[in-house]
Design a protein around this motif. Structure first.
Motif, PDB file in Angstrom:
ATOM      1  N   GLY A   1      13.270  48.482 103.844  1.00  0.00           N
ATOM      2  CA  GLY A   1      12.229  47.656 103.252  1.00  0.00           C
ATOM      3  C   GLY A   1      12.448  46.178 103.479  1.00  0.00           C
ATOM      4  N   GLY A   2      13.063  45.854 104.609  1.00  0.00           N
ATOM      5  CA  GLY A   2      13.306  44.452 104.936  1.00  0.00           C
ATOM      6  C   GLY A   2      14.471  43.825 104.203  1.00  0.00           C
ATOM      7  N   GLN A   3      15.307  44.648 103.541  1.00  0.00           N
ATOM      8  CA  GLN A   3      16.438  44.123 102.781  1.00  0.00           C
ATOM      9  C   GLN A   3      17.714  44.863 103.138  1.00  0.00           C
ATOM     10  OE1 GLN A   3      15.725  43.605  98.523  1.00  0.00           O
ATOM     11  NE2 GLN A   3      13.535  43.916  98.849  1.00  0.00           N
ATOM     12  N   LYS A   4      18.839  44.156 103.008  1.00  0.00           N
ATOM     13  CA  LYS A   4      20.149  44.775 103.250  1.00  0.00           C
ATOM     14  C   LYS A   4      21.210  44.021 102.461  1.00  0.00           C
ATOM     15  CE  LYS A   4      22.102  44.125 107.316  1.00  0.00           C
ATOM     16  NZ  LYS A   4      22.500  44.286 108.737  1.00  0.00           N
TER      17      LYS A   4
ATOM     18  N   ASN B   1      26.913  39.905 100.846  1.00  0.00           N
ATOM     19  CA  ASN B   1      25.819  39.233 101.536  1.00  0.00           C
ATOM     20  C   ASN B   1      24.525  40.021 101.366  1.00  0.00           C
ATOM     21  OD1 ASN B   1      24.496  37.381 103.134  1.00  0.00           O
ATOM     22  ND2 ASN B   1      25.161  38.271 105.069  1.00  0.00           N
ATOM     23  N   ALA B   2      23.521  39.388 100.730  1.00  0.00           N
ATOM     24  CA  ALA B   2      22.198  39.993 100.561  1.00  0.00           C
ATOM     25  C   ALA B   2      21.239  39.301 101.519  1.00  0.00           C
ATOM     26  CB  ALA B   2      21.718  39.825  99.120  1.00  0.00           C
ATOM     27  N   VAL B   3      20.565  40.098 102.363  1.00  0.00           N
ATOM     28  CA  VAL B   3      19.771  39.528 103.450  1.00  0.00           C
ATOM     29  C   VAL B   3      18.342  40.052 103.409  1.00  0.00           C
ATOM     30  CG1 VAL B   3      19.661  39.121 105.945  1.00  0.00           C
ATOM     31  CG2 VAL B   3      21.869  39.571 104.859  1.00  0.00           C
ATOM     32  N   LEU B   4      17.379  39.162 103.664  1.00  0.00           N
ATOM     33  CA  LEU B   4      15.977  39.518 103.840  1.00  0.00           C
ATOM     34  C   LEU B   4      15.599  39.300 105.295  1.00  0.00           C
ATOM     35  CD1 LEU B   4      14.368  37.755 100.727  1.00  0.00           C
ATOM     36  CD2 LEU B   4      14.941  40.178 100.976  1.00  0.00           C
ATOM     37  N   HIS B   5      14.876  40.258 105.873  1.00  0.00           N
ATOM     38  CA  HIS B   5      14.484  40.180 107.280  1.00  0.00           C
ATOM     39  C   HIS B   5      12.986  39.924 107.405  1.00  0.00           C
ATOM     40  CE1 HIS B   5      13.953  42.336 111.411  1.00  0.00           C
ATOM     41  NE2 HIS B   5      14.065  41.035 111.562  1.00  0.00           N
ATOM     42  N   ASP B   6      12.639  38.863 108.112  1.00  0.00           N
ATOM     43  CA  ASP B   6      11.247  38.533 108.433  1.00  0.00           C
ATOM     44  C   ASP B   6      11.089  38.691 109.946  1.00  0.00           C
ATOM     45  OD1 ASP B   6       8.802  37.430 109.035  1.00  0.00           O
ATOM     46  OD2 ASP B   6       9.252  35.426 108.258  1.00  0.00           O
TER      47      ASP B   6
END
Length: 245
Positions: free
Chosen positions: A151-154, A168-173
């Motif tokens: 869902g665009g998150q990791k 590390n919390a990452v959002l992907h665009d």
């Protein structure tokens, strides 16, 4: 770079310990050794010089090093370490220099902190214009770490020892090729929050952007020991030279 992602005084003061825990301080000598060879005994300009993690050992090898950084706090740390290296505050995506260098380099993914393709191309153009006729531009970037997103998150654990934990919390665009991350640094009873946004690039796109400003790929390695760049590589070091004039 947005102020929220900038290296203010509090963040700059923790930079050396942070990079040391991740093995980047130990790697600096290996980085400097290769950059010394690529400088061919001439002058070097570092884009995003920071506290001199790489510039100082490179200078100690006899290379005349100068640098640019957009953080006053990081430049103050550099000045405390050495008075040999000339560095000034500036935007690596839009700079000019009367001086010409045999080596212009940008390491540790600093290039991807430029948040748009236009800024990245402008950085390469400025770097190319700062070169001597036979000079080279060296860019170190990560292979985009795009596996594991839901869902665009990791969220991943970057580092753990008896005292420190990096989460590390990452959002992907994917539309803008942006990764917006927040590193939570747990140390004892304290927690630090380190936000960062990068515009990732694949090596093919980097080559195309370089071609747009009159640069061509000369060499590419998977690490600073000149290891091969393969499907398993986590990043690459790309060396560009000016195309025929």
């Amino acid at each position: 770079m947005s102020d929220i992602f900038a290296y203010d005084e509090s963040r700059a003061s923790t930079y050396e310990k942070f990079t040391s825990l991740l093995g980047k301080v130990a790697e600096a000598d290996e980085t400097a050794a290769l950059l010394e060879q690529l400088s061919r005994g001439g002058g070097a300009l570092e884009l995003g010089i920071g506290n001199g993690r790489v510039a100082v050992p490179l200078s100690e090898r006899g290379v005349r090093v100068e640098g640019i950084d957009n953080s006053e706090s990081m430049l103050k740390l550099l000045a405390k370490r050495t008075d040999v290296i000339k560095a000034w505050k500036g935007d690596i995506s839009d700079f000019s220099s009367e001086q010409r260098y045999d080596l212009v380099y940008c390491v540790y993914g600093t290039f991807t902190l430029l948040s748009t393709r236009e800024e990245q191309i402008a950085c390469l153009r400025s770097a190319a214009e700062a070169l001597t006729e036979k000079g080279v531009v060296v860019i170190e970037v990560r292979v985009p770490p795009l596996d594991g997103f839901v869902g665009g998150q990791k969220t991943t654990t970057m580092y753990v020892d008896h005292e420190n934990t990096f989460v590390n919390a990452v959002l992907h665009d994917p539309v803008n090729q942006n990764l917006t991350s927040t590193i939570l640094w747990f140390s004892g009873t304290s927690v630090r929050r380190l936000p960062q946004r990068v515009r990732y690039v694949y090596h093919q796109e980097l080559d195309t952007m370089a071609e747009c400003v009159g640069l061509e790929l000369a060499e590419r390695w998977g690490d600073w020991a000149r290891g091969a760049f393969t499907n398993e590589s986590k990043g690459h070091i790309s060396v560009y030279r000016r195309t025929s004039l």
